[in-house]
Design a protein around this motif. Structure first.
Motif, PDB file in Angstrom:
ATOM      1  N   GLY A 153     -67.128  73.700  24.446  1.00  0.00           N
ATOM      2  CA  GLY A 153     -68.107  72.911  23.702  1.00  0.00           C
ATOM      3  C   GLY A 153     -68.336  73.495  22.327  1.00  0.00           C
ATOM      4  O   GLY A 153     -68.496  74.698  22.165  1.00  0.00           O
ATOM      5  N   ASN A 170     -71.806  75.190  21.793  1.00  0.00           N
ATOM      6  CA  ASN A 170     -71.813  76.478  22.482  1.00  0.00           C
ATOM      7  C   ASN A 170     -71.172  77.551  21.632  1.00  0.00           C
ATOM      8  O   ASN A 170     -71.661  78.663  21.530  1.00  0.00           O
ATOM      9  CB  ASN A 170     -71.021  76.352  23.782  1.00  0.00           C
ATOM     10  CG  ASN A 170     -71.939  76.322  24.960  1.00  0.00           C
ATOM     11  OD1 ASN A 170     -73.017  75.766  24.869  1.00  0.00           O
ATOM     12  ND2 ASN A 170     -71.514  76.931  26.036  1.00  0.00           N
ATOM     13  N   ASN A 183     -79.561  69.890  16.933  1.00  0.00           N
ATOM     14  CA  ASN A 183     -80.508  69.646  18.039  1.00  0.00           C
ATOM     15  C   ASN A 183     -81.568  68.653  17.627  1.00  0.00           C
ATOM     16  O   ASN A 183     -81.845  67.686  18.341  1.00  0.00           O
ATOM     17  CB  ASN A 183     -81.207  70.949  18.447  1.00  0.00           C
ATOM     18  CG  ASN A 183     -80.341  71.805  19.355  1.00  0.00           C
ATOM     19  OD1 ASN A 183     -79.484  71.302  20.073  1.00  0.00           O
ATOM     20  ND2 ASN A 183     -80.554  73.108  19.315  1.00  0.00           N
ATOM     21  N   THR A 216     -76.711  67.057  19.858  1.00  0.00           N
ATOM     22  CA  THR A 216     -76.116  68.221  20.529  1.00  0.00           C
ATOM     23  C   THR A 216     -75.013  67.814  21.502  1.00  0.00           C
ATOM     24  O   THR A 216     -73.903  68.346  21.438  1.00  0.00           O
ATOM     25  CB  THR A 216     -77.199  69.026  21.255  1.00  0.00           C
ATOM     26  OG1 THR A 216     -78.182  69.406  20.296  1.00  0.00           O
ATOM     27  CG2 THR A 216     -76.623  70.265  21.912  1.00  0.00           C
ATOM     28  N   ASP A 217     -75.305  66.872  22.381  1.00  0.00           N
ATOM     29  CA  ASP A 217     -74.302  66.493  23.381  1.00  0.00           C
ATOM     30  C   ASP A 217     -73.075  65.897  22.706  1.00  0.00           C
ATOM     31  O   ASP A 217     -71.942  66.221  23.048  1.00  0.00           O
ATOM     32  CB  ASP A 217     -74.882  65.481  24.378  1.00  0.00           C
ATOM     33  CG  ASP A 217     -75.824  66.162  25.362  1.00  0.00           C
ATOM     34  OD1 ASP A 217     -75.818  67.410  25.413  1.00  0.00           O
ATOM     35  OD2 ASP A 217     -76.575  65.443  26.057  1.00  0.00           O
ATOM     36  N   ARG A 218     -73.317  65.018  21.761  1.00  0.00           N
ATOM     37  CA  ARG A 218     -72.189  64.355  21.100  1.00  0.00           C
ATOM     38  C   ARG A 218     -71.278  65.362  20.401  1.00  0.00           C
ATOM     39  O   ARG A 218     -70.067  65.328  20.561  1.00  0.00           O
ATOM     40  CB  ARG A 218     -72.721  63.337  20.092  1.00  0.00           C
ATOM     41  CG  ARG A 218     -71.630  62.678  19.293  1.00  0.00           C
ATOM     42  CD  ARG A 218     -71.830  61.197  19.155  1.00  0.00           C
ATOM     43  NE  ARG A 218     -70.707  60.607  18.448  1.00  0.00           N
ATOM     44  CZ  ARG A 218     -70.848  59.681  17.514  1.00  0.00           C
ATOM     45  NH1 ARG A 218     -72.044  59.223  17.202  1.00  0.00           N
ATOM     46  NH2 ARG A 218     -69.792  59.194  16.917  1.00  0.00           N
ATOM     47  N   ASN A 222     -71.226  68.676  20.869  1.00  0.00           N
ATOM     48  CA  ASN A 222     -70.717  69.662  21.827  1.00  0.00           C
ATOM     49  C   ASN A 222     -69.484  69.124  22.548  1.00  0.00           C
ATOM     50  O   ASN A 222     -68.572  69.865  22.859  1.00  0.00           O
ATOM     51  CB  ASN A 222     -71.808  70.026  22.839  1.00  0.00           C
ATOM     52  CG  ASN A 222     -71.465  71.278  23.616  1.00  0.00           C
ATOM     53  OD1 ASN A 222     -70.985  72.258  23.049  1.00  0.00           O
ATOM     54  ND2 ASN A 222     -71.709  71.248  24.920  1.00  0.00           N
ATOM     55  N   ASN A 223     -69.469  67.829  22.792  1.00  0.00           N
ATOM     56  CA  ASN A 223     -68.379  67.244  23.562  1.00  0.00           C
ATOM     57  C   ASN A 223     -67.206  66.753  22.721  1.00  0.00           C
ATOM     58  O   ASN A 223     -66.207  66.315  23.280  1.00  0.00           O
ATOM     59  CB  ASN A 223     -68.900  66.071  24.399  1.00  0.00           C
ATOM     60  CG  ASN A 223     -69.800  66.574  25.519  1.00  0.00           C
ATOM     61  OD1 ASN A 223     -69.640  67.690  25.993  1.00  0.00           O
ATOM     62  ND2 ASN A 223     -70.760  65.760  25.914  1.00  0.00           N
ATOM     63  N   THR A 224     -67.324  66.795  21.392  1.00  0.00           N
ATOM     64  CA  THR A 224     -66.240  66.246  20.573  1.00  0.00           C
ATOM     65  C   THR A 224     -64.921  66.918  20.887  1.00  0.00           C
ATOM     66  O   THR A 224     -63.869  66.292  20.838  1.00  0.00           O
ATOM     67  CB  THR A 224     -66.506  66.399  19.062  1.00  0.00           C
ATOM     68  OG1 THR A 224     -66.932  67.716  18.820  1.00  0.00           O
ATOM     69  CG2 THR A 224     -67.510  65.391  18.562  1.00  0.00           C
ATOM     70  N   SER A 265     -78.626  56.380  17.566  1.00  0.00           N
ATOM     71  CA  SER A 265     -77.983  56.957  18.735  1.00  0.00           C
ATOM     72  C   SER A 265     -77.135  55.903  19.440  1.00  0.00           C
ATOM     73  O   SER A 265     -77.602  54.803  19.697  1.00  0.00           O
ATOM     74  CB  SER A 265     -79.049  57.485  19.686  1.00  0.00           C
ATOM     75  OG  SER A 265     -78.426  58.048  20.793  1.00  0.00           O
TER      76      SER A 265
END
Ligand code: NAG
Ligand code: NAG
Ligand code: NAG
Ligand code: NAG
Ligand code: NAG
Ligand code: NAG
Ligand code: NAG
Ligand code: NAG
Ligand code: NAG
Length: 216
Positions: free
Chosen positions: A28, A31, A47, A52-54, A56-58, A191
Motif C-alpha cells: 500500500g 503505508n 487522510n 487514504t484507501d484510494r 493506498n490501493n493504487t 468521492s
C-alpha cells in the motif's frame, strides 16, 4: 559495540528486503509513505481529503507513480493557505474537497512505475486528475522538475528521492503541485467520481490567485 550494531542493522535490512520481496504487493502506498517522517503532512493531507484507501490501493489496482511533496513543500503550501485565511479543513470538507483533486494531480497513471531517467524533456504525463497533465523538465546535473499548471516541483536530491513500492514508484519533491493558480478553478473532488463541476459559491469565495506564494 559498533560492529555489533552494524551486524544488527544488516540483519534488519536483510529482513526488510526479504519481507518486501515475499510480500507480492501487500504494502500500500500510504503505508509506505508512513515510513518516511518527511511525508507526514502529505499523509495527513491525504487522510483529511478522504483519499487514504484510494491512494493506498493504487499500487494494487493501477501501478502508479506518485509525486510526493515533502514536509517543506507543505510549509510553503500552508503559508499560501494562511495568506488566504484557509486551512486544510476549508479545502478538504466534502463539499469543497479541492484537496482531493490536488492529490489526484500528483498521481501519474498509465505508465506504471515511471523510470524518470527514461523520460524525455517535455514529456507529458497523464495524472488521475482528468484533463490535467504534468510535464517533465530535465535540468542541469540530471535534475528533474515536474511542471504543473500553476507551479513546478523538483525531485529532491537528498536521499531518498525515489522509493519503489511493488510495481509503483514514489518520487519525493519540494512543492505541492497545483493544477491551476486560481483555487476556484481547481475542481472539487467528489468521492467515487473523478472530478465535478466547480460550484458557484466557492468559485466566488476562492477566486484567489495562489501562484505568487506557491512558486517561492
Ligand atoms: C494499505 O494497504 C495495505 C495492504 O492492503 C494494508 O495492509 C494497510 O493497512 C493499508 N494502510 C492504510 C493506511 O490504509
Ligand atoms: C502491475 O505491474 C505488474 C508487474 O509488471 C503486472 O504484473 C500487473 O499486471 C500490473 N497491474 C496492473 C493493474 O497494471
Ligand atoms: C484574512 O483575515 C484577515 C483578518 O480577518 C483580514 O484582514 C484579511 O484581509 C484576510 N485576507 C484575505 C486574503 O481574505
Ligand atoms: C499545515 O496546516 C494544517 C492545518 O491547515 C496542519 O494540520 C498541518 O500540520 C500544517 N503542516 C505544516 C507542515 O505546517
Ligand atoms: C474556512 O473555515 C473557517 C473555519 O471553519 C471559516 O470560518 C471560514 O469562513 C472558511 N473560509 C472560507 C473561505 O470558506
Ligand atoms: C496527457 O499526456 C498524454 C500522454 O503523453 C497525452 O496522450 C494526452 O494528450 C495529454 N493530455 C493533455 C490534456 O494534455
Ligand atoms: C552541478 O554539480 C556541480 C558539482 O556537484 C556543482 O558544482 C554545480 O553547482 C551543479 N550545478 C547546478 C546547476 O546545480
Ligand atoms: C486555470 O483556470 C482558468 C479559468 O478556469 C483557465 O482559463 C486556465 O486555462 C486554467 N489554467 C490552467 C493551467 O489550467
Ligand atoms: C515552471 O517551469 C516552466 C518551464 O521551465 C517555466 O516556464 C515556468 O515559469 C515555471 N513556473 C513557475 C511557477 O516557476
Amino acid at each position: 559495540m559498533a560492529a555489533r550494531s552494524c551486524v544488527l542493522i544488516l540483519v534488519m535490512v536483510l529482513a526488510v528486503v526479504l519481507n518486501t520481496s515475499a510480500q507480492t504487493c501487500q504494502t500500500g502506498l500510504v503505508n509506505t509513505m508512513n515510513q518516511f517522517p518527511d511525508l507526514s503532512t502529505l499523509v495527513q493531507f491525504i487522510n483529511e481529503a478522504g483519499l487514504t484507501d484510494r491512494i493506498n490501493n493504487t499500487d494494487i489496482t493501477d501501478n502508479v507513480t506518485f509525486v510526493a511533496p515533502n514536509n517543506n513543500a507543505f510549509d510553503a503550501f500552508n503559508v499560501t493557505l494562511q495568506q488566504n485565511n484557509l486551512t486544510f479543513a476549508n479545502i478538504t470538507d466534502k463539499d469543497n474537497n479541492r484537496a482531493g483533486s490536488i492529490i489526484l494531480y500528483h498521481v501519474i497513471t498509465g505508465v506504471g512505475a515511471l523510470d524518470i531517467t527514461k523520460t524525455s524533456n517535455g514529456q507529458s504525463l497523464t495524472t488521475m486528475l482528468e484533463g490535467h497533465n504534468l510535464t517533465v523538465s530535465k535540468g542541469a546535473n540530471n535534475s528533474v522538475t515536474f511542471i504543473g499548471g500553476a507551479n513546478n516541483a523538483t525531485l529532491q536530491t537528498a536521499s531518498p528521492g525515489e522509493v519503489s513500492v511493488c510495481f509503483s514508484k514514489i518520487y519525493i519533491v519540494n512543492r505541492v503541485l497545483l493544477p491551476n493558480a486560481t483555487l476556484a478553478s481547481i475542481p472539487i473532488h467528489v468521492s467515487g467520481a473523478s472530478t465535478s463541476a466547480i460550484t458557484g459559491q466557492w468559485a466566488f469565495a476562492l477566486s484567489i490567485a495562489l501562484a505568487a506564494a506557491l512558486i517561492m
